[in-house]
Design an enzyme around this catalytic site. Structure first.
Site, short mmCIF file in Angstrom:
data_model
loop_
_atom_site.label_atom_id
_atom_site.label_comp_id
_atom_site.label_asym_id
_atom_site.label_seq_id
_atom_site.Cartn_x
_atom_site.Cartn_y
_atom_site.Cartn_z
N LYS A 10 0.86 -1.19 0.00
CA LYS A 10 0.00 0.00 0.00
C LYS A 10 0.89 1.24 0.00
O LYS A 10 1.91 1.29 0.67
CB LYS A 10 -0.84 -0.05 1.27
N ASP A 141 -5.28 0.28 8.84
CA ASP A 141 -5.06 0.23 7.39
C ASP A 141 -5.64 -1.02 6.75
O ASP A 141 -5.58 -1.18 5.53
CB ASP A 141 -3.55 0.24 7.10
O1 C5P Z 1 -4.24 0.60 13.85
P1 C5P Z 1 -2.81 0.19 13.90
O2 C5P Z 1 -2.55 -0.88 14.92
O3 C5P Z 1 -2.24 -0.16 12.56
O4 C5P Z 1 -2.04 1.50 14.36
C1 C5P Z 1 -0.74 1.46 14.92
C2 C5P Z 1 -0.53 2.72 15.76
O5 C5P Z 1 -0.50 3.88 14.91
C3 C5P Z 1 -1.63 2.98 16.76
O6 C5P Z 1 -1.33 2.39 17.99
C4 C5P Z 1 -1.63 4.50 16.88
O7 C5P Z 1 -0.66 4.90 17.81
C5 C5P Z 1 -1.16 4.97 15.52
N1 C5P Z 1 -2.26 5.43 14.64
C6 C5P Z 1 -2.83 6.67 14.86
N2 C5P Z 1 -3.83 7.12 14.02
C7 C5P Z 1 -4.25 6.36 12.99
C8 C5P Z 1 -3.66 5.10 12.75
C9 C5P Z 1 -2.66 4.67 13.60
O8 C5P Z 1 -2.47 7.39 15.79
N3 C5P Z 1 -5.21 6.82 12.18
#
Ligand code: C5P
Length: 283
Positions: A10, A141
Protein backbone atom coordinates in the site's frame (compact mmCIF):
# COMPACT_ATOMS: atom_id res chain seq x y z
CA UNK A 1 -6.70 -27.84 -3.26
CA UNK A 2 -4.47 -24.82 -2.77
CA UNK A 3 -5.87 -21.29 -3.13
CA UNK A 4 -3.78 -18.11 -3.24
CA UNK A 5 -4.26 -14.40 -2.80
CA UNK A 6 -1.86 -11.49 -3.44
CA UNK A 7 -1.26 -8.93 -0.69
CA UNK A 8 -0.23 -5.76 -2.54
CA UNK A 9 1.95 -3.11 -0.90
CA UNK A 10 0.00 0.00 0.00
CA UNK A 11 1.25 3.45 -0.85
CA UNK A 12 -0.01 6.78 0.47
CA UNK A 13 0.46 9.32 -2.32
CA UNK A 14 -0.47 12.02 0.17
CA UNK A 15 -1.32 11.84 3.88
CA UNK A 16 -2.84 14.88 5.58
CA UNK A 17 -3.33 14.94 9.33
CA UNK A 18 -6.58 16.63 10.34
CA UNK A 19 -6.46 16.21 14.13
CA UNK A 20 -6.51 13.71 16.93
CA UNK A 21 -9.53 11.71 18.16
CA UNK A 22 -10.12 12.56 21.81
CA UNK A 23 -11.41 9.09 22.80
CA UNK A 24 -8.28 7.08 21.99
CA UNK A 25 -5.62 9.46 20.62
CA UNK A 26 -5.86 7.98 17.11
CA UNK A 27 -5.20 10.50 14.35
CA UNK A 28 -7.83 11.71 11.91
CA UNK A 29 -6.48 11.80 8.41
CA UNK A 30 -7.17 12.25 4.74
CA UNK A 31 -5.04 10.10 2.44
CA UNK A 32 -4.88 8.98 -1.16
CA UNK A 33 -4.06 5.28 -1.10
CA UNK A 34 -2.92 3.22 -4.08
CA UNK A 35 -1.48 -0.27 -4.44
CA UNK A 36 1.61 -1.44 -6.26
CA UNK A 37 2.53 -4.67 -7.97
CA UNK A 38 5.04 -5.43 -5.20
CA UNK A 39 3.14 -8.07 -3.21
CA UNK A 40 3.35 -10.83 -0.63
CA UNK A 41 1.64 -14.10 -1.58
CA UNK A 42 -0.64 -15.96 0.80
CA UNK A 43 -1.48 -19.58 -0.01
CA UNK A 44 -3.79 -21.91 1.88
CA UNK A 45 -5.08 -25.47 2.07
CA UNK A 46 -8.00 -26.51 4.25
CA UNK A 47 -7.45 -28.47 7.48
CA UNK A 48 -9.91 -30.21 9.77
CA UNK A 49 -9.90 -27.34 12.27
CA UNK A 50 -6.47 -26.09 13.27
CA UNK A 51 -4.87 -22.87 12.02
CA UNK A 52 -1.17 -22.64 11.26
CA UNK A 53 1.17 -20.39 9.31
CA UNK A 54 4.56 -20.88 7.67
CA UNK A 55 6.52 -17.89 6.44
CA UNK A 56 9.05 -17.84 3.58
CA UNK A 57 10.68 -15.16 1.44
CA UNK A 58 13.19 -12.33 1.68
CA UNK A 59 11.71 -10.73 4.80
CA UNK A 60 10.47 -13.89 6.58
CA UNK A 61 12.99 -13.61 9.42
CA UNK A 62 11.73 -10.10 10.30
CA UNK A 63 8.31 -11.46 11.26
CA UNK A 64 9.36 -14.89 12.50
CA UNK A 65 10.68 -13.07 15.58
CA UNK A 66 7.17 -11.94 16.58
CA UNK A 67 5.01 -14.15 18.85
CA UNK A 68 2.40 -16.07 16.74
CA UNK A 69 -0.43 -14.50 18.77
CA UNK A 70 0.47 -11.05 17.42
CA UNK A 71 0.74 -12.21 13.80
CA UNK A 72 -1.94 -10.40 11.80
CA UNK A 73 -2.55 -13.31 9.40
CA UNK A 74 -3.29 -15.72 12.25
CA UNK A 75 -5.37 -13.08 14.05
CA UNK A 76 -7.41 -12.53 10.85
CA UNK A 77 -7.92 -16.30 10.47
CA UNK A 78 -8.99 -16.72 14.11
CA UNK A 79 -11.41 -13.83 13.72
CA UNK A 80 -12.99 -15.25 10.53
CA UNK A 81 -13.36 -18.70 12.12
CA UNK A 82 -15.06 -17.30 15.20
CA UNK A 83 -17.21 -14.65 13.49
CA UNK A 84 -18.66 -17.03 10.88
CA UNK A 85 -18.71 -20.17 13.10
CA UNK A 86 -16.42 -22.10 10.76
CA UNK A 87 -15.39 -25.64 11.79
CA UNK A 88 -12.68 -26.06 9.14
CA UNK A 89 -9.18 -24.75 9.65
CA UNK A 90 -6.39 -23.52 7.39
CA UNK A 91 -2.73 -24.26 6.74
CA UNK A 92 -1.42 -20.90 5.52
CA UNK A 93 1.86 -20.08 3.76
CA UNK A 94 3.07 -16.51 3.43
CA UNK A 95 5.82 -15.43 1.04
CA UNK A 96 7.10 -12.13 2.40
CA UNK A 97 8.47 -9.74 -0.24
CA UNK A 98 7.32 -6.43 1.27
CA UNK A 99 9.75 -5.02 3.85
CA UNK A 100 8.43 -5.18 7.44
CA UNK A 101 7.71 -2.05 9.54
CA UNK A 102 8.45 0.02 6.44
CA UNK A 103 5.32 2.15 5.87
CA UNK A 104 4.11 -0.04 3.00
CA UNK A 105 1.21 -1.62 4.91
CA UNK A 106 2.65 -5.12 4.46
CA UNK A 107 1.17 -6.58 7.65
CA UNK A 108 -2.20 -4.96 6.94
CA UNK A 109 -2.16 -6.26 3.35
CA UNK A 110 -1.38 -9.78 4.61
CA UNK A 111 -4.28 -9.62 7.09
CA UNK A 112 -6.65 -8.34 4.40
CA UNK A 113 -5.48 -11.08 2.00
CA UNK A 114 -6.21 -13.65 4.75
CA UNK A 115 -9.78 -12.31 5.10
CA UNK A 116 -10.39 -12.49 1.31
CA UNK A 117 -8.73 -15.91 0.98
CA UNK A 118 -10.56 -17.60 3.86
CA UNK A 119 -13.82 -15.99 2.73
CA UNK A 120 -13.36 -18.05 -0.46
CA UNK A 121 -11.79 -21.20 1.02
CA UNK A 122 -14.48 -21.64 3.64
CA UNK A 123 -17.24 -20.64 1.16
CA UNK A 124 -18.44 -17.81 3.41
CA UNK A 125 -18.68 -15.61 0.31
CA UNK A 126 -19.42 -12.44 2.28
CA UNK A 127 -19.20 -9.16 0.34
CA UNK A 128 -16.15 -7.00 1.12
CA UNK A 129 -18.42 -4.42 2.82
CA UNK A 130 -19.39 -7.12 5.36
CA UNK A 131 -15.73 -7.95 6.02
CA UNK A 132 -14.73 -4.27 6.41
CA UNK A 133 -15.63 -3.96 10.14
CA UNK A 134 -13.63 -7.15 10.87
CA UNK A 135 -10.74 -5.63 8.92
CA UNK A 136 -10.96 -2.40 10.95
CA UNK A 137 -10.74 -4.38 14.21
CA UNK A 138 -7.37 -5.79 13.05
CA UNK A 139 -5.76 -2.40 12.30
CA UNK A 140 -6.45 1.04 10.85
CA UNK A 141 -5.06 0.23 7.39
CA UNK A 142 -6.64 -3.21 6.98
CA UNK A 143 -9.97 -1.92 5.49
CA UNK A 144 -8.08 -0.05 2.72
CA UNK A 145 -6.02 -3.19 2.01
CA UNK A 146 -9.20 -5.28 1.92
CA UNK A 147 -10.44 -3.28 -1.12
CA UNK A 148 -6.89 -3.07 -2.53
CA UNK A 149 -7.74 -0.50 -5.22
CA UNK A 150 -7.07 3.25 -5.57
CA UNK A 151 -9.10 4.98 -2.85
CA UNK A 152 -9.42 7.98 -0.60
CA UNK A 153 -9.10 7.04 3.07
CA UNK A 154 -10.49 9.24 5.86
CA UNK A 155 -11.47 9.08 9.53
CA UNK A 156 -8.82 6.98 11.27
CA UNK A 157 -8.80 4.70 8.20
CA UNK A 158 -12.33 3.29 8.29
CA UNK A 159 -13.91 5.70 5.75
CA UNK A 160 -13.09 4.34 2.31
CA UNK A 161 -14.09 5.87 -1.02
CA UNK A 162 -12.78 4.08 -4.13
CA UNK A 163 -11.62 6.49 -6.84
CA UNK A 164 -13.40 6.63 -10.18
CA UNK A 165 -11.19 5.09 -12.89
CA UNK A 166 -10.48 8.51 -14.46
CA UNK A 167 -8.79 9.57 -11.19
CA UNK A 168 -6.55 6.48 -10.91
CA UNK A 169 -2.94 7.68 -10.70
CA UNK A 170 -0.47 5.84 -12.90
CA UNK A 171 3.26 5.80 -13.42
CA UNK A 172 6.24 3.90 -12.06
CA UNK A 173 7.72 4.16 -8.60
CA UNK A 174 11.16 3.64 -7.23
CA UNK A 175 10.76 2.55 -3.60
CA UNK A 176 13.76 2.95 -1.29
CA UNK A 177 14.12 1.78 2.30
CA UNK A 178 17.25 2.37 4.43
CA UNK A 179 16.81 -1.12 5.98
CA UNK A 180 15.81 0.45 9.27
CA UNK A 181 12.41 -0.47 10.69
CA UNK A 182 10.14 2.23 12.01
CA UNK A 183 7.11 1.63 14.22
CA UNK A 184 3.93 3.40 13.12
CA UNK A 185 2.95 4.24 16.68
CA UNK A 186 6.34 5.91 17.34
CA UNK A 187 5.98 8.16 14.29
CA UNK A 188 2.39 9.13 15.17
CA UNK A 189 3.51 9.80 18.75
CA UNK A 190 6.22 12.17 17.51
CA UNK A 191 4.06 14.12 15.04
CA UNK A 192 2.26 17.36 15.84
CA UNK A 193 -1.27 17.18 14.44
CA UNK A 194 -3.43 20.29 14.09
CA UNK A 195 -6.52 20.82 16.28
CA UNK A 196 -9.38 18.60 15.04
CA UNK A 197 -11.30 21.45 13.48
CA UNK A 198 -10.29 21.15 9.86
CA UNK A 199 -12.78 19.48 7.61
CA UNK A 200 -11.25 17.76 4.59
CA UNK A 201 -11.90 19.47 1.30
CA UNK A 202 -14.60 17.71 -0.69
CA UNK A 203 -12.50 17.77 -3.83
CA UNK A 204 -9.65 15.32 -4.15
CA UNK A 205 -6.42 17.32 -3.68
CA UNK A 206 -3.85 17.17 -6.46
CA UNK A 207 -1.58 14.55 -4.90
CA UNK A 208 1.59 15.72 -6.61
CA UNK A 209 1.48 19.08 -4.88
CA UNK A 210 0.14 17.62 -1.60
CA UNK A 211 2.30 16.24 1.28
CA UNK A 212 2.80 13.53 3.85
CA UNK A 213 2.35 15.15 7.28
CA UNK A 214 4.26 12.31 8.99
CA UNK A 215 7.46 13.15 7.09
CA UNK A 216 8.99 15.53 9.66
CA UNK A 217 8.37 13.20 12.62
CA UNK A 218 9.70 10.21 10.68
CA UNK A 219 12.88 12.13 9.72
CA UNK A 220 13.46 13.05 13.38
CA UNK A 221 13.44 9.35 14.31
CA UNK A 222 15.24 8.13 11.18
CA UNK A 223 17.41 10.85 9.54
CA UNK A 224 18.26 8.53 6.60
CA UNK A 225 14.82 9.45 5.22
CA UNK A 226 15.97 13.01 4.51
CA UNK A 227 18.95 11.64 2.58
CA UNK A 228 16.74 9.28 0.55
CA UNK A 229 14.29 12.08 -0.33
CA UNK A 230 17.15 14.31 -1.39
CA UNK A 231 18.66 11.54 -3.52
CA UNK A 232 15.31 10.80 -5.20
CA UNK A 233 14.54 14.48 -5.89
CA UNK A 234 17.84 14.82 -7.74
CA UNK A 235 17.07 11.98 -10.18
CA UNK A 236 16.20 12.76 -13.78
CA UNK A 237 12.49 12.19 -14.44
CA UNK A 238 11.49 12.03 -10.77
CA UNK A 239 8.34 14.20 -10.53
CA UNK A 240 7.63 13.68 -6.82
CA UNK A 241 9.54 12.19 -3.87
CA UNK A 242 7.72 11.50 -0.63
CA UNK A 243 7.58 9.32 2.48
CA UNK A 244 5.31 6.23 2.30
CA UNK A 245 2.87 6.08 5.23
CA UNK A 246 4.86 6.33 8.47
CA UNK A 247 8.10 5.29 6.71
CA UNK A 248 10.91 4.65 6.51
CA UNK A 249 10.31 3.69 2.85
CA UNK A 250 10.17 6.63 0.41
CA UNK A 251 8.86 6.66 -3.14
CA UNK A 252 10.04 8.52 -6.20
CA UNK A 253 7.33 8.87 -8.85
CA UNK A 254 8.33 8.69 -12.51
CA UNK A 255 6.05 9.13 -15.52
CA UNK A 256 8.38 6.97 -17.60
CA UNK A 257 9.25 3.44 -16.44
CA UNK A 258 12.66 3.60 -18.17
CA UNK A 259 13.65 6.61 -16.06
CA UNK A 260 12.71 4.80 -12.85
CA UNK A 261 14.77 1.83 -14.04
CA UNK A 262 17.80 4.03 -14.78
CA UNK A 263 17.53 5.67 -11.34
CA UNK A 264 17.40 2.22 -9.71
CA UNK A 265 20.60 1.23 -11.55
CA UNK A 266 22.35 4.38 -10.28
CA UNK A 267 21.06 3.62 -6.78
CA UNK A 268 22.40 0.06 -6.82
CA UNK A 269 25.84 1.45 -7.67
CA UNK A 270 25.81 4.43 -5.30
CA UNK A 271 23.87 3.12 -2.26
CA UNK A 272 24.14 -0.67 -2.29
CA UNK A 273 23.08 -0.91 1.38
CA UNK A 274 19.59 0.54 0.72
CA UNK A 275 16.74 -1.82 -0.24
CA UNK A 276 14.97 -0.73 -3.41
CA UNK A 277 12.32 -1.88 -5.83
CA UNK A 278 10.88 -0.54 -9.10
CA UNK A 279 7.16 -1.09 -9.07
CA UNK A 280 4.09 -0.05 -11.08
CA UNK A 281 0.84 1.30 -9.67
CA UNK A 282 -2.14 -1.03 -9.93
CA UNK A 283 -5.38 0.17 -11.55
O1 C5P B 1 -4.24 0.60 13.85
P1 C5P B 1 -2.81 0.19 13.90
O2 C5P B 1 -2.55 -0.88 14.92
O3 C5P B 1 -2.24 -0.16 12.56
O4 C5P B 1 -2.04 1.50 14.36
C1 C5P B 1 -0.74 1.46 14.92
C2 C5P B 1 -0.53 2.72 15.76
O5 C5P B 1 -0.50 3.88 14.91
C3 C5P B 1 -1.63 2.98 16.76
O6 C5P B 1 -1.33 2.39 17.99
C4 C5P B 1 -1.63 4.50 16.88
O7 C5P B 1 -0.66 4.90 17.81
C5 C5P B 1 -1.16 4.97 15.52
N1 C5P B 1 -2.26 5.43 14.64
C6 C5P B 1 -2.83 6.67 14.86
N2 C5P B 1 -3.83 7.12 14.02
C7 C5P B 1 -4.25 6.36 12.99
C8 C5P B 1 -3.66 5.10 12.75
C9 C5P B 1 -2.66 4.67 13.60
O8 C5P B 1 -2.47 7.39 15.79
N3 C5P B 1 -5.21 6.82 12.18
Amino acid sequence: MMATEQAHAKLTLYLHLLGKRAADGYHLLDALVVFTDLADTLAVTETSGELNLRIHGEFASDIAAQPPSSNLVLRAATLMQAHFNVRSGAALQLTKRIPVAAGLGGGSADAAAALRLLNRLWKINAPLDTLAPLAASLGSDVPACLYSQPLRMQGVGEIINPLAPQHHPNGTLLLINPRKSLLTRDVFAACRPPEPTQIPAADLPDWQSARNDLEQAAIEICPDIAEILQWLSAQEGCKAARLCGSGATCFGWFEKATMAQHASERLAAQKPHWWHSVTALMA
